[in-house]
Design a protein around this motif. Structure first.
Motif, PDB file in Angstrom:
ATOM      1  N   LEU A  36      19.647  81.630 -14.124  1.00 21.30           N
ATOM      2  CA  LEU A  36      18.991  81.369 -15.408  1.00 21.30           C
ATOM      3  C   LEU A  36      17.990  80.228 -15.306  1.00 21.30           C
ATOM      4  N   LEU A  37      18.345  79.185 -14.561  1.00 23.41           N
ATOM      5  CA  LEU A  37      17.402  78.074 -14.370  1.00 23.41           C
ATOM      6  C   LEU A  37      16.184  78.529 -13.582  1.00 23.41           C
ATOM      7  N   ALA A  38      16.395  79.372 -12.568  1.00 25.52           N
ATOM      8  CA  ALA A  38      15.267  79.869 -11.769  1.00 25.52           C
ATOM      9  C   ALA A  38      14.346  80.725 -12.627  1.00 25.52           C
ATOM     10  N   ARG A  39      14.921  81.564 -13.476  1.00 28.53           N
ATOM     11  CA  ARG A  39      14.095  82.398 -14.348  1.00 28.53           C
ATOM     12  C   ARG A  39      13.300  81.553 -15.329  1.00 28.53           C
ATOM     13  N   ALA A  40      13.945  80.553 -15.910  1.00 25.56           N
ATOM     14  CA  ALA A  40      13.245  79.683 -16.858  1.00 25.56           C
ATOM     15  C   ALA A  40      12.128  78.917 -16.155  1.00 25.56           C
ATOM     16  N   THR A  41      12.394  78.453 -14.947  1.00 27.26           N
ATOM     17  CA  THR A  41      11.382  77.734 -14.172  1.00 27.26           C
ATOM     18  C   THR A  41      10.164  78.609 -13.936  1.00 27.26           C
ATOM     19  N   ALA A  42      10.402  79.875 -13.573  1.00 28.22           N
ATOM     20  CA  ALA A  42       9.292  80.792 -13.317  1.00 28.22           C
ATOM     21  C   ALA A  42       8.531  81.107 -14.603  1.00 28.22           C
ATOM     22  N   LYS A  43       9.240  81.359 -15.685  1.00 26.78           N
ATOM     23  CA  LYS A  43       8.577  81.713 -16.947  1.00 26.78           C
ATOM     24  C   LYS A  43       7.697  80.586 -17.474  1.00 26.78           C
ATOM     25  N   LEU A  44       8.139  79.336 -17.273  1.00 28.70           N
ATOM     26  CA  LEU A  44       7.367  78.201 -17.785  1.00 28.70           C
ATOM     27  C   LEU A  44       6.401  77.638 -16.753  1.00 28.70           C
ATOM     28  N   GLY A  45       6.395  78.219 -15.556  1.00 27.27           N
ATOM     29  CA  GLY A  45       5.486  77.740 -14.511  1.00 27.27           C
ATOM     30  C   GLY A  45       5.775  76.318 -14.085  1.00 27.27           C
TER      31      GLY A  45
END
Length: 340
Positions: free
Chosen positions: A317-326
């Motif tokens: 979930l942290l990795a996905r959020a990191t990618a979505k927010l750049g």
């Protein structure tokens, strides 16, 4: 002036750690039928044998959305009085507030940057013999927290095992406080899973008696969580084993509480109590939950425990959020999350 802030505190015998019944403490945390003040008193008294270090205890509920922090239900069984507490909080600048109340679940106050230079520490704590405070700080991402502290006569730093224990206790206090606020309001935020309503009923032993639609596919997980709570009760004198077995939420959605008796049996209800967090709408609700906790200084390990998720799920979930927010890294992720 120092003497004016000193209180006559009834002497209490210092209790050995062997008397600490953490299961009793968790039962006090989830005593939802008690008004807020008596509830907090019950939690403090149950945690006292594990926290107190000879200078008593302090606790309060606070609203972190305003400055200075708005405090209610203060309990000050220690040398500090209400005027002293208000002065310490009121003289904390934004940097100190973020480094103390908004950044840690379990710590000693001296770990906060600027502690030694804080005017309240020098002028209010030291004259009454307080040189540090062991703090359990249960702050929800939506901004309401509960701080429970044990004043200390000398500076301390928590050992890793101590920190993990109190972080886990803090996760339960946070979940219970959030649920209490939702039940008091009769309706929580509109976000799914945040209402406080009953979505499952189980008997002791894990037998599923009733499931509402949101819980229909989680019967096995809820049953396992009830069995884990039962196991925790066998570890009353082994606090860390009890904590490992009894997690704060089930699948980031449900808080389990003993609710009623019928026909001689005790029943447990699963109430919707997801940890809501405002944040960029590009993130899913679960991603906002996880990053919201990260922004409060919670490690991925703590987040997994307080949400009832696996460590690997939190990392994903942290990795996905990191990618979505750049975001470049976790610090950048938090900054972008706060910016909305």
């Amino acid at each position: 002036m120092a003497e004016a802030r000193r209180r006559d505190v009834p002497s209490r015998p210092r209790m050995a750690s062997s008397t600490f019944d953490l299961v009793r403490a968790l039962e006090a945390v989830y005593a939802l039928d008690r008004p807020e003040g008596p509830w907090l008193r019950g939690v403090v008294d149950a945690l006292r044998p594990g926290l107190e270090d000879g200078l008593g205890m302090a606790a309060y509920i606070y609203d972190a959305s305003v400055r200075p922090l708005a405090i209610r239900e203060p309990i000050l069984d220690c040398p500090l009085d209400g005027a002293g507490l208000s002065a310490v909080v009121g003289r904390s600048d934004e940097s100190y507030v973020r480094g103390a109340w908004l950044a840690k679940v379990a710590a000693t106050a001296s770990e906060t940057p600027g502690f030694a230079e804080h005017p309240g520490v020098r002028e209010i704590f030291h004259p009454v013999g307080i040189h540090d405070v062991l703090v359990v700080n249960a702050l929800d991402p939506l901004g309401v927290g509960c701080l429970i502290g044990a004043p200390l006569r000398r500076l301390r730093r928590l050992r890793d095992a101590e920190r993990e224990r109190w972080e886990r206790v803090g996760a339960h206090v946070q979940a219970a406080l959030r649920l209490r606020l939702r039940l008091k309001a009769s309706a929580g935020p509109a976000e799914e899973g945040a209402s406080g309503g009953v979505e499952a009923v189980l008997a002791r032993g894990g037998k599923v008696e009733h499931l509402e639609p949101p819980a229909e596919r989680a019967g096995a997980a809820l049953r396992d969580a009830v069995l884990a709570m039962d196991r925790a009760r066998r570890f009353r004198r082994k606090p860390d084993r009890a904590l490992a077995s009894w997690r704060a939420l089930v699948r980031a959605r449900w808080t389990l509480v003993h609710d009623f008796e019928a026909g001689g049996d005790r029943y447990i209800v699963a109430r919707a109590n997801a940890a809501s967090a405002t944040g960029p709408q590009v993130l899913s609700a679960r991603e906002r939950q996880v990053v919201g906790c990260l922004a409060l200084g919670h490690s991925p390990k703590v987040i997994a425990y307080e949400l009832g998720l696996s460590h690997s799920t939190v990392r994903v979930l942290l990795a996905r959020a990191t990618a979505k927010l750049g975001a470049r890294d976790r610090a950048d992720l938090i900054e972008k999350f706060r910016a909305g």
